[in-house]
Scaffold this motif. Structure first.
Motif, mmCIF file in Angstrom:
data_model
loop_
_atom_site.group_PDB
_atom_site.id
_atom_site.type_symbol
_atom_site.label_atom_id
_atom_site.label_comp_id
_atom_site.label_asym_id
_atom_site.label_seq_id
_atom_site.Cartn_x
_atom_site.Cartn_y
_atom_site.Cartn_z
ATOM 1 N N THR A 89 -23.166 39.494 54.904
ATOM 2 C CA THR A 89 -23.998 38.859 53.807
ATOM 3 C C THR A 89 -24.552 39.832 52.848
ATOM 4 O O THR A 89 -24.436 40.924 53.004
ATOM 5 C CB THR A 89 -25.136 38.395 54.560
ATOM 6 O OG1 THR A 89 -26.291 39.157 55.034
ATOM 7 C CG2 THR A 89 -25.113 37.289 55.597
ATOM 8 N N VAL A 90 -24.642 39.478 51.634
ATOM 9 C CA VAL A 90 -25.301 40.224 50.684
ATOM 10 C C VAL A 90 -26.395 39.224 49.853
ATOM 11 O O VAL A 90 -26.237 38.069 49.761
ATOM 12 C CB VAL A 90 -24.118 40.767 49.556
ATOM 13 C CG1 VAL A 90 -23.339 39.389 49.031
ATOM 14 C CG2 VAL A 90 -24.598 41.522 48.440
ATOM 15 N N CYS A 91 -27.362 39.762 49.410
ATOM 16 C CA CYS A 91 -28.462 39.346 48.864
ATOM 17 C C CYS A 91 -28.407 39.422 47.311
ATOM 18 O O CYS A 91 -28.681 40.601 46.793
ATOM 19 C CB CYS A 91 -29.781 39.463 49.374
ATOM 20 S SG CYS A 91 -31.180 39.148 48.619
ATOM 21 N N GLY A 92 -27.873 38.773 46.587
ATOM 22 C CA GLY A 92 -28.014 38.500 45.141
ATOM 23 C C GLY A 92 -29.302 38.163 44.665
ATOM 24 O O GLY A 92 -29.896 37.029 45.250
ATOM 25 N N ILE A 93 -30.080 38.871 44.089
ATOM 26 C CA ILE A 93 -31.447 38.472 43.616
ATOM 27 C C ILE A 93 -31.673 38.499 42.039
ATOM 28 O O ILE A 93 -31.160 39.601 41.370
ATOM 29 C CB ILE A 93 -32.724 39.268 44.298
ATOM 30 C CG1 ILE A 93 -33.837 38.649 44.067
ATOM 31 C CG2 ILE A 93 -32.525 40.851 43.939
ATOM 32 C CD1 ILE A 93 -34.739 39.112 45.332
ATOM 33 N N GLY A 94 -32.490 37.742 41.565
ATOM 34 C CA GLY A 94 -32.884 37.729 40.153
ATOM 35 C C GLY A 94 -34.134 37.121 39.993
ATOM 36 O O GLY A 94 -34.831 36.931 40.836
ATOM 37 N N ARG A 95 -34.353 36.788 38.658
ATOM 38 C CA ARG A 95 -35.659 36.315 38.136
ATOM 39 C C ARG A 95 -35.815 34.620 38.542
ATOM 40 O O ARG A 95 -36.969 34.156 38.674
ATOM 41 C CB ARG A 95 -35.750 36.509 36.612
ATOM 42 C CG ARG A 95 -35.870 37.760 36.221
ATOM 43 C CD ARG A 95 -36.110 37.912 34.787
ATOM 44 N NE ARG A 95 -37.413 37.409 34.282
ATOM 45 C CZ ARG A 95 -37.307 36.380 33.139
ATOM 46 N NH1 ARG A 95 -36.129 35.952 32.645
ATOM 47 N NH2 ARG A 95 -38.421 36.023 32.738
ATOM 48 N N GLY A 96 -34.783 34.090 38.574
ATOM 49 C CA GLY A 96 -34.731 32.738 39.144
ATOM 50 C C GLY A 96 -34.890 31.578 38.201
ATOM 51 O O GLY A 96 -35.809 31.125 37.740
ATOM 52 N N ASP A 97 -33.758 31.753 37.205
ATOM 53 C CA ASP A 97 -33.929 31.001 35.882
ATOM 54 C C ASP A 97 -33.981 29.456 36.304
ATOM 55 O O ASP A 97 -35.194 28.721 35.836
ATOM 56 C CB ASP A 97 -32.517 31.290 35.228
ATOM 57 C CG ASP A 97 -32.577 30.470 34.058
ATOM 58 O OD1 ASP A 97 -33.225 30.166 33.225
ATOM 59 O OD2 ASP A 97 -31.272 29.891 33.507
ATOM 60 N N SER A 98 -32.844 28.954 36.591
ATOM 61 C CA SER A 98 -32.925 27.352 37.085
ATOM 62 C C SER A 98 -33.652 26.830 38.097
ATOM 63 O O SER A 98 -34.360 26.161 38.095
ATOM 64 C CB SER A 98 -31.417 26.946 37.275
ATOM 65 O OG SER A 98 -30.923 27.726 38.458
ATOM 66 N N ALA A 99 -33.676 27.994 39.209
ATOM 67 C CA ALA A 99 -34.641 27.686 40.483
ATOM 68 C C ALA A 99 -36.144 27.499 39.948
ATOM 69 O O ALA A 99 -36.713 26.352 40.514
ATOM 70 C CB ALA A 99 -34.418 28.746 41.436
ATOM 71 N N MET A 100 -36.600 28.406 39.341
ATOM 72 C CA MET A 100 -37.982 28.359 38.926
ATOM 73 C C MET A 100 -38.425 27.337 37.787
ATOM 74 O O MET A 100 -39.449 26.616 37.946
ATOM 75 C CB MET A 100 -38.395 29.913 38.381
ATOM 76 C CG MET A 100 -38.302 30.870 39.301
ATOM 77 S SD MET A 100 -39.414 30.428 41.111
ATOM 78 C CE MET A 100 -40.824 31.090 40.324
ATOM 79 N N ARG A 101 -37.299 27.247 36.785
ATOM 80 C CA ARG A 101 -37.830 26.303 35.720
ATOM 81 C C ARG A 101 -37.717 24.858 36.056
ATOM 82 O O ARG A 101 -38.493 23.916 35.400
ATOM 83 C CB ARG A 101 -36.899 26.847 34.376
ATOM 84 C CG ARG A 101 -37.394 28.048 33.741
ATOM 85 C CD ARG A 101 -36.648 28.274 32.530
ATOM 86 N NE ARG A 101 -37.035 29.518 31.764
ATOM 87 C CZ ARG A 101 -36.543 30.482 31.429
ATOM 88 N NH1 ARG A 101 -35.116 30.843 31.846
ATOM 89 N NH2 ARG A 101 -37.098 31.348 30.641
#
Length: 340
Positions: A89-101
């Motif tokens: 596995t690999v954890c790609g992570i970011g600010r959460g554009d669609s998930a948060m908005r």
């Protein structure tokens, strides 16, 4: 160069699994999915089945974020999958554009991403981590466990943080000028932090569409299938413009100029061909940000990306030729880019 396949987890999940199996058969080594709980099905449930029905594929989100799940839950999910199937596995992570908005929240701050990355990596290795004053550790994680965390970034502060802290950098566009610019920023930040820049893996992710020829008709169809991507990238660019201004030394004009005609964005069409909110994206941006045309054009651009320090190209396959592109890469592209 490694190759990855990026999918949305639209039902039925069996099709996502089947496409990932097809990708592995064709020489792909990574299987990525979007992670937006309202828009698509839960990816981690599907990862378990992908891992069970493939032999070597490494899976992960492109990208998760540090708010839709608590950090210890994210870490536990990755660590459990690794315990079941090996470190795949690999954890790609970011600010959460669609998930948060879509859920009515603002994307995450860089400070929160930084804290979450430290917790996920530590807990995934079986080490202790601080959850805001409470120290926890997974007693069941065995020796040798690892959860690499790769960070998606565009802006100068995010690029700097990726170089300083992340195991990998995810750049969601395949423009050669911008790739060179951003990879340099990440690698320079790694060196300044005392890291070996080679330790920070670079993944470029973009739509790829293989055409039979370079006729105007074939290229026009490919552009229409991939135009949505410029709109998706435009969401992140709009945030950068709001923060740094339309013309700023912090963000190159080559990234920001094309969103001037952007009117708005409905996430109901997010990441899908035919997205009506992406009509503002010109053909030039599609050609620069994506990889389209006959197989030889793909090979030429991928070799150029590799020269810029790219370790993986991840194919966004949100178009009408998913199987065809996977097979074309396995038959005509990957063997040439990575000759035995």
């Amino acid at each position: 160069m490694d190759f990855g396949l990026v999918l949305q987890t639209d039902p039925p999940a069996s099709r996502v699994i089947s496409l990932m199996q097809r990708a592995e058969h064709n020489g792909f080594r990574y299987g990525w999915t979007f992670d937006s709980a309202v828009l698509w099905q839960e990816p981690f449930v599907i990862y378990s089945q992908i891992l069970a029905q493939t032999q070597h594929l490494t899976v992960g989100p492109m990208v998760t974020n540090p708010s839709t799940r608590t950090w210890e839950v994210t870490a536990s999910t990755f660590a459990t999958l690794n315990d079941m199937f090996g470190n795949r596995t690999v954890c790609g992570i970011g600010r959460g554009d669609s998930a948060m908005r879509v859920a009515g929240r603002k994307p995450n701050t860089l400070a929160r991403i930084s804290e979450a990355m430290k917790v996920v990596k530590a807990l995934g290795r079986g080490e202790e981590a601080d959850l805001g004053g409470t120290t926890v550790r997974f007693p069941w994680v065995g020796p040798g466990a690892e959860v690499p965390v790769w960070m998606a970034a565009y802006g100068p502060k995010a690029l700097k943080m990726a170089g300083e802290e992340a195991d990998g950098f995810i750049l969601q566009l395949a423009d050669l000028y911008l790739t060179e610019y951003m990879v340099k920023a990440v690698k320079d930040a790694a060196v300044a932090a005392g890291r070996d820049p080679a330790e920070v893996k670079v993944c470029v992710a973009a739509p790829a569409y293989v055409t039979a020829d370079d006729s105007p008709e074939a290229l026009a169809h490919a552009r229409e299938q991939c135009r949505w991507f410029g709109g998706m990238v435009g969401n992140h660019v709009a945030d950068l413009v709001a923060r740094y201004g339309e013309h700023s030394a912090a963000v190159p004009d080559a990234l920001t100029d094309y969103i001037k005609a952007r009117q708005g964005y409905d996430y109901a069409h997010h990441g899908r061909s035919g997205n009506p909110d992406t009509r503002f994206v010109p053909d030039e941006i599609v050609d620069r940000f994506c990889v389209i045309g006959p197989a030889e054009r793909h090979i030429e651009k991928l070799n150029a990306l590799r020269e810029l320090g790219v370790d993986q190209f991840a194919v966004y396959a949100m178009h009408d030729a998913r199987e065809a592109v996977i097979d074309a890469y396995g038959r005509e592209v990957i063997p040439v880019v990575n000759p035995r």
